[in-house]
Design a protein around this motif. Structure first.
Motif, PDB file in Angstrom:
ATOM      1  N   CYS A   9       0.849  -1.183   0.000  1.00 33.15           N
ATOM      2  CA  CYS A   9       0.000   0.000   0.000  1.00 33.15           C
ATOM      3  C   CYS A   9       0.887   1.236   0.000  1.00 33.15           C
ATOM      4  CB  CYS A   9      -0.946   0.013   1.205  1.00 33.15           C
ATOM      5  SG  CYS A   9      -0.108   0.048   2.794  1.00 33.15           S
ATOM      6  N   GLU A 227      -3.737   1.093  -7.980  1.00 34.39           N
ATOM      7  CA  GLU A 227      -4.846   2.005  -8.244  1.00 34.39           C
ATOM      8  C   GLU A 227      -5.542   2.292  -6.925  1.00 34.39           C
ATOM      9  OE1 GLU A 227      -8.870   2.374 -11.007  1.00 34.39           O
ATOM     10  OE2 GLU A 227      -7.215   1.081 -11.637  1.00 34.39           O
ATOM     11  N   GLU A 228      -5.753   3.581  -6.669  1.00 36.52           N
ATOM     12  CA  GLU A 228      -6.370   4.043  -5.423  1.00 36.52           C
ATOM     13  C   GLU A 228      -5.598   3.537  -4.201  1.00 36.52           C
ATOM     14  OE1 GLU A 228     -10.445   2.883  -5.620  1.00 36.52           O
ATOM     15  OE2 GLU A 228     -10.980   4.455  -7.048  1.00 36.52           O
ATOM     16  N   GLY A 229      -4.288   3.451  -4.360  1.00 33.28           N
ATOM     17  CA  GLY A 229      -3.433   3.065  -3.236  1.00 33.28           C
ATOM     18  C   GLY A 229      -3.375   1.583  -2.962  1.00 33.28           C
ATOM     19  N   LYS A 230      -3.999   0.767  -3.817  1.00 35.83           N
ATOM     20  CA  LYS A 230      -4.019  -0.683  -3.594  1.00 35.83           C
ATOM     21  C   LYS A 230      -3.333  -1.414  -4.750  1.00 35.83           C
ATOM     22  CE  LYS A 230      -8.318  -0.438  -0.940  1.00 35.83           C
ATOM     23  NZ  LYS A 230      -9.741  -0.892  -0.838  1.00 35.83           N
ATOM     24  N   TYR A 413      -1.355   6.352  -8.676  1.00 36.71           N
ATOM     25  CA  TYR A 413      -2.468   6.549  -9.605  1.00 36.71           C
ATOM     26  C   TYR A 413      -3.815   6.457  -8.875  1.00 36.71           C
ATOM     27  CZ  TYR A 413      -5.522   5.761 -13.642  1.00 36.71           C
ATOM     28  OH  TYR A 413      -6.522   5.836 -14.577  1.00 36.71           O
ATOM     29  N   LYS A 414      -4.601   7.534  -9.017  1.00 35.95           N
ATOM     30  CA  LYS A 414      -5.930   7.646  -8.417  1.00 35.95           C
ATOM     31  C   LYS A 414      -5.917   7.512  -6.895  1.00 35.95           C
ATOM     32  CE  LYS A 414      -8.771   6.230 -12.366  1.00 35.95           C
ATOM     33  NZ  LYS A 414      -9.812   5.279 -12.848  1.00 35.95           N
ATOM     34  N   CYS A 415      -4.791   7.800  -6.300  1.00 33.55           N
ATOM     35  CA  CYS A 415      -4.672   7.716  -4.845  1.00 33.55           C
ATOM     36  C   CYS A 415      -5.335   8.948  -4.216  1.00 33.55           C
ATOM     37  CB  CYS A 415      -3.198   7.657  -4.465  1.00 33.55           C
ATOM     38  SG  CYS A 415      -2.860   6.733  -2.985  1.00 33.55           S
ATOM     39  N   SER A 416      -6.113   8.768  -3.182  1.00 34.49           N
ATOM     40  CA  SER A 416      -6.814   9.898  -2.568  1.00 34.49           C
ATOM     41  C   SER A 416      -5.897  10.661  -1.619  1.00 34.49           C
ATOM     42  CB  SER A 416      -8.039   9.393  -1.800  1.00 34.49           C
ATOM     43  OG  SER A 416      -7.645   8.477  -0.803  1.00 34.49           O
ATOM     44  N   VAL A 424      -1.399  11.924  -9.102  1.00 33.09           N
ATOM     45  CA  VAL A 424      -2.387  10.842  -9.157  1.00 33.09           C
ATOM     46  C   VAL A 424      -3.052  10.736 -10.524  1.00 33.09           C
ATOM     47  CG1 VAL A 424      -2.831  11.176  -6.709  1.00 33.09           C
ATOM     48  CG2 VAL A 424      -4.343  12.256  -8.381  1.00 33.09           C
TER      49      VAL A 424
END
Length: 581
Positions: A9, A227-230, A413-416, A424
């Protein structure tokens, strides 16, 4: 079971990783014992953080870094070092050493082993080709893959398929300094330059990420798809690839393209009879390869400024077989406007033509264009192998045309909640040799959390040996980072001394700067040595390697008293300095 630093992560924090904090805390025990042996009394909670910096410089830097570390060990200084940080060629030396869990205790024997390795070729083109064909299956294949398998493998004479995370044991016991490797974000370097903090990217055995932005991922998962931290898909990046990423700028663009072109020609020659077999079954594929290789020659003409007339004639002859294709029309237009274009415009035109050829004829690279089911099994196996090879060559040429280096999945990428937001937005990032920004990784060791007290900088650069420290001073001034004033000392790049000391107030570290070739270790022959050990060399004779090792060692031994005095001064003033951290 994965450690905390290996959890897949994203970590957003400016604090050091847990692995680095534990490793450097353990290292302090070693540093304290070393100071006692040097006759320097120090309280346990006042142990200074001493950093050794090694600059880039290709094979010259790799060898000089080895010689420097050996002499630091002989003079009893190496065990006082908390961090070891490198750029480009210095990272090649470092990554080889950290394969051994107790390398700093075995430096003399490791020096002999590396000398033998560099003096006797153990590079195998078959291994390089195998690695490239495997890498070319990935959608993010870039020139870094080619550079690692061909150039770096030939230079360091080892193809290390382990991962950087495998060096944890060599970094956590306190026996060795903690390693930091440098790269820069190519897009941000091009857009904002080396003074932008977000340009810098660091690697340790525990984490990789943007130093100044506080965004990291486990080194074990560097290059993987997030993607999104995962974690979506794990991708392995072996050390040889990392060496190619860290050391991807040893020469200018013309030298680099010529090297790639010559390497491809060598591969095509070795595959001669097998290629004939494939081309006979698919004349369209033969035409496609003729055109793409000629386009590579045209790109070389654009970069070097040589006459492209003959290349255009051959290329248009090949493309004319397809009639009035869009590629033929575009090639004609580029030829007619060539003389009016700038170097950059010519290179862009070549890239545009490459995209058009790929669009029109790339279909011939698909396996389905040759009916393998009609072949005997043995021939089908050969054809499949040839096809993988041809795809690799084709993708390599296209990467040259677009100058694609170090493209990997963006773990942010696409991480909040990541700032700045540009981090991101893109699925990929491009990382390249940090020497393109500053050829010594000062921005990494000046990270506030590392609390650096003394920087011992060994500059193995080609050209002005003070460029790195001048650029660093500019970087620090622009980003309000405490750094010593360097303007008070005379720095003659053509006739440098062997040691310069830059001190500031208690808010900044002291810097000791050592130019590799100087008026002490090669008096009157500085320029001769720079020429003899130019960056582009891929090998040196055994006697030259010994000479280079000796020059690097002299910079330490000749300044033993100065180094010890600076450490002593640092320890005596540590109460004031530490209290302000």
């Amino acid at each position: 079971m994965a450690t905390k630093d290996e959890v897949p992560c994203v970590r957003q924090s400016h604090e050091l990783s847990e692995g680095e904090r534990k490793a450097t805390h353990k290292r302090r025990e070693k540093v304290l014992l070393c100071l006692e042996k040097l006759g320097i009394r120090c309280e346990q909670n006042k142990v200074p953080n001493i950093v050794v910096l090694g600059s880039g410089g290709g094979l010259r830097a790799m060898i000089a870094m080895l010689g420097t570390l050996v002499e630091l060990k002989k003079q009893n200084f190496l065990d006082a070092v908390t961090y070891l940080c490198g750029v480009s060629g210095s990272t090649w030396c470092m990554s080889l050493l950290y394969e051994n869990q107790k390398w700093s205790e075995k430096l003399m024997s490791l020096e002999e082993e590396l000398f033998e390795s560099l003096s006797n070729s153990s590079w195998h083109i078959e291994k390089a080709e195998e690695s490239l064909e495997e890498a070319a299956q990935d959608e993010l294949y870039s020139l870094t893959d080619f550079w690692a398998a061909f150039f770096v493998y030939q230079v360091v004479q080892q193809f290390d398929e382990n991962e950087l995370a495998d060096h944890k044991e060599a970094s956590e016991t306190g026996i060795n300094p903690y390693p930091i490797y440098a790269a820069v974000d190519n897009e941000k370097l091009s857009e904002k330059g080396g003074n932008f903090p977000g340009t810098w990217f660091e690697f340790t055995p525990h984490e990789a990420g943007y130093t100044a932005l506080g965004a990291f991922v486990s080194t074990r998962h560097f290059g993987s798809e997030f993607e999104e931290g995962k974690l979506k898909e794990k991708k392995k990046k072996h050390i040889c690839y990392m060496q190619g990423l860290w050391g991807s700028a040893p020469g200018n663009k013309e030298e680099t393209i010529k090297y790639i072109r010559d390497s491809i020609a060598r591969l095509l020659h070795l595959r001669g009879s097998f290629l004939s077999f494939a081309f006979e079954r698919s004349p369209e594929t033969f035409m496609t390869y003729q055109s793409i290789l000629l386009l590579l020659d045209l790109q070389l003409c654009a970069v070097s400024g040589s006459d492209p007339k003959e290349v255009f004639e051959k290329l248009m002859s090949v493309l004319s077989d397809e009639g009035q294709s869009e590629s033929m029309k575009l090639c004609t237009a580029i030829r007619d406007s060539w003389a009016k274009k700038t170097r950059e415009e010519r290179m862009a035109s070549c890239a545009e033509l490459g995209k058009q050829i790929e669009k029109e004829f790339g279909v011939y690279l698909e396996k389905g264009r040759i009916p393998e089911e009609e072949l005997p099994p043995s021939q089908a196996v050969v054809l499949c192998s040839v096809w993988n090879f041809l795809k690799m060559v084709y993708k390599t040429v296209l990467c040259v045309l677009s100058w694609k280096w170090g493209t990997i999945h963006n773990f942010l990428y696409k991480c909040s909640n990541i700032k700045p937001s540009y981090l991101v937005e893109n699925e990929t990032i491009s990382l390249v040799d940090a020497g393109l920004a500053i050829n010594s990784a000062y921005p990494l060791v000046l990270r506030a959390q590392r609390q650096t007290d003394l920087i011992i900088s060994f500059d193995f650069s080609d050209g002005d040996p003070f460029e790195t420290i001048k650029k660093t001073a500019s970087y620090c001034q622009e980003n309000h980072i405490p750094f010593p004033n360097i303007e008070d000392q005379k720095m003659d790049g053509n006739n440098p001394s062997d040691c310069y000391i830059f001190r500031g107030d208690n808010s900044c570290p002291t810097v000791m700067h050592f130019p590799l070739f100087n008026n002490v270790n090669c008096s009157g022959k500085v320029e001769d040595y720079r020429t003899r050990f130019a960056t582009w060399h891929m090998s040196f004779p055994g006697e030259a390697i010994k000479d280079l090792l000796k020059k690097a060692q002299l910079n330490v031994s000749n300044n033993r008293v100065k180094i010890q005095n600076e450490i002593m001064r640092l320890v005596l003033s540590s109460r004031t300095r530490k209290s302000q951290k």
